[in-house]
Design an enzyme around this catalytic site. Structure first.
Site, PDB file in Angstrom:
ATOM      1  N   SER A  41       0.827  -1.200   0.000  1.00 31.88           N
ATOM      2  CA  SER A  41       0.000   0.000   0.000  1.00 31.88           C
ATOM      3  C   SER A  41       0.866   1.258   0.000  1.00 31.88           C
ATOM      4  CB  SER A  41      -0.941  -0.046   1.216  1.00 31.88           C
ATOM      5  OG  SER A  41      -1.901   0.971   1.152  1.00 31.88           O
ATOM      6  N   HIS A  74      -2.637  -1.346  -4.602  1.00 34.60           N
ATOM      7  CA  HIS A  74      -4.093  -1.456  -4.675  1.00 34.60           C
ATOM      8  C   HIS A  74      -4.711  -0.068  -4.602  1.00 34.60           C
ATOM      9  CE1 HIS A  74      -4.625  -0.513  -0.417  1.00 34.60           C
ATOM     10  NE2 HIS A  74      -3.626  -1.350  -0.167  1.00 34.60           N
TER      11      HIS A  74
END
Length: 287
Positions: free
Chosen positions: A174, A197
Site C-alpha cells: 500500500s 491497490h
C-alpha cells in the site's frame, strides 16, 4: 707548665673542629636526605594525583560511552532508529526502520506495531542538518497505513541531500510502495512482497461523484510519486493498481521479489550486505 697546657688545648681544639666538620657533614647529608624524602613524597603525591585524574577521566569516558549506548538503545526501542558507525570505512549511517502500520493523525491500538510520522519527520530534518551523518538506510516491513503520513515521510526521504538506500524485508504494501521507492536506490529480498491497490477509506463515505473524484486525486498523488522515483511508468503502475485478475476480494497486484525489479518498482534483489555495500559506494562517489 704553661706551654704544655697550650699545646694540649690546641689538640683538643683541632679535634673539636674535626668533630664539628663531621657534624656539619652529617647535618648536610641529613638535610639532603630530608630533601630527597620530600621530593619522593611530592613525586608520589603527583603520581597519585595523575593516577586519580586518569581514573576519573577513564571513568568519565566509560560513563559517557554507557550513556551514549543507553540513549541509542532507548532510541532504537522507541523509534526504531540507530546509528551504524562501527564499519571498517568509518562511515556514519543512520538506520530508519518503517514497520507495522504507518500511523496518521489518530493513535492506533496499543497492541499494534506502528511507525509514527511525528517521530520520523523531525528525525529526518535533524539528519539533513547533521553534517556528520553520511547516509541513510531504510528497512521496510509495513502493511501500509495513512496516505498523507506515508507520503510526507516519502517526500522527506526523497528530498535528503545524503545518499539513501531502502531494503524491503517481508513486505512493503500500500503506502509502503512510495516509501520503498523514495530512496536513491532500492533493494528487496527474494521473498519480499509489495502490493499495489486502490485507495481504501474507512468510516462514512458519501455516495457522490465528488467522493470518487477525491479518491482519484489521492491515487494520482501516489502513482505520480511512484512513477517519478522509480523506473515504472505511470500507466503501468495504474494498471497494476486496478488489476482485477489477482485478488478475489479486492483490486490490485501483489509482486514477489524479482517481479518488482522486472516491473521497474525496485532496482535490485538483495539483502542487507548488498544494501550497505551500495550505500558505501554511493557515499564514496559523493566525496
Amino acid at each position: 707548665m704553661f706551654y704544655g697546657f697550650r699545646e694540649w688545648n690546641e689538640q683538643e681544639l683541632t679535634a673539636a673542629m674535626a668533630d664539628d666538620e663531621q657534624n656539619q657533614v652529617r647535618m648536610t647529608q641529613g638535610r639532603q636526605e630530608q630533601e630527597k624524602q620530600v621530593q619522593r613524597g611530592q613525586a608520589q603525591e603527583q603520581n597519585s594525583r595523575e593516577q586519580a585524574q586518569d581514573e576519573q577521566a577513564q571513568s568519565g569516558q566509560e560513563q559517557t560511552q554507557n550513556s551514549r549506548e543507553q540513549a541509542q538503545d532507548e532510541k532504537m526501542e522507541e523509534y526504531g532508529q540507530m546509528t551504524l558507525d562501527c564499519n571498517r570505512r568509518r562511515r556514519k549511517i543512520h538506520l530508519l526502520s518503517i514497520i507495522g502500520e504507518v500511523e496518521g493523525h489518530e493513535n492506533l491500538s496499543g497492541n499494534a506495531k506502528t511507525t509514527k510520522y511525528d517521530h520520523v519527520l523531525p528525525q529526518l530534518a535533524q539528519l539533513e542538518d547533521d553534517d556528520s551523518v553520511e547516509g541513510l538506510l531504510v528497512l521496510l516491513n509495513t502493511s501500509g497505513g495513512d496516505v498523507d503520513a506515508g507520503l510526507a515521510i516519502a517526500e522527506m526521504i526523497a528530498s535528503l541531500s545524503m545518499p539513501s538506500v531502502s531494503l524491503v524485508l517481508g513486505g512493503s504494501h500500500s503506502i509502503g510502495v512510495p516509501l520503498a521507492v523514495s530512496t536513491d536506490y532500492s533493494f528487496i529480498v527474494p521473498t519480499g512482497t509489495m502490493m499495489i491497490h486502490p485507495v481504501r477509506m474507512s468510516g462514512m463515505v458519501i455516495g457522490a461523484s465528488q467522493t470518487y473524484e477525491y479518491f482519484e486525486m489521492i491515487q494520482d498523488r501516489i502513482l505520480s510519486f511512484v512513477s517519478t522515483h522509480s523506473k515504472i511508468a505511470y500507466d503501468q503502475a495504474r494498471r497494476l493498481m486496478l488489476n482485477t485478475e489477482m485478488l478475489t476480494r479486492d483490486l490490485g497486484t501483489v509482486l514477489v521479489g524479482e517481479e518488482n525489479v522486472k516491473e521497474g518498482l525496485i532496482d535490485e534483489v538483495g539483502g542487507i550486505k548488498e544494501a550497505l555495500l551500495k550505500l558505501y559506494s554511493m557515499i564514496d562517489a559523493q566525496k
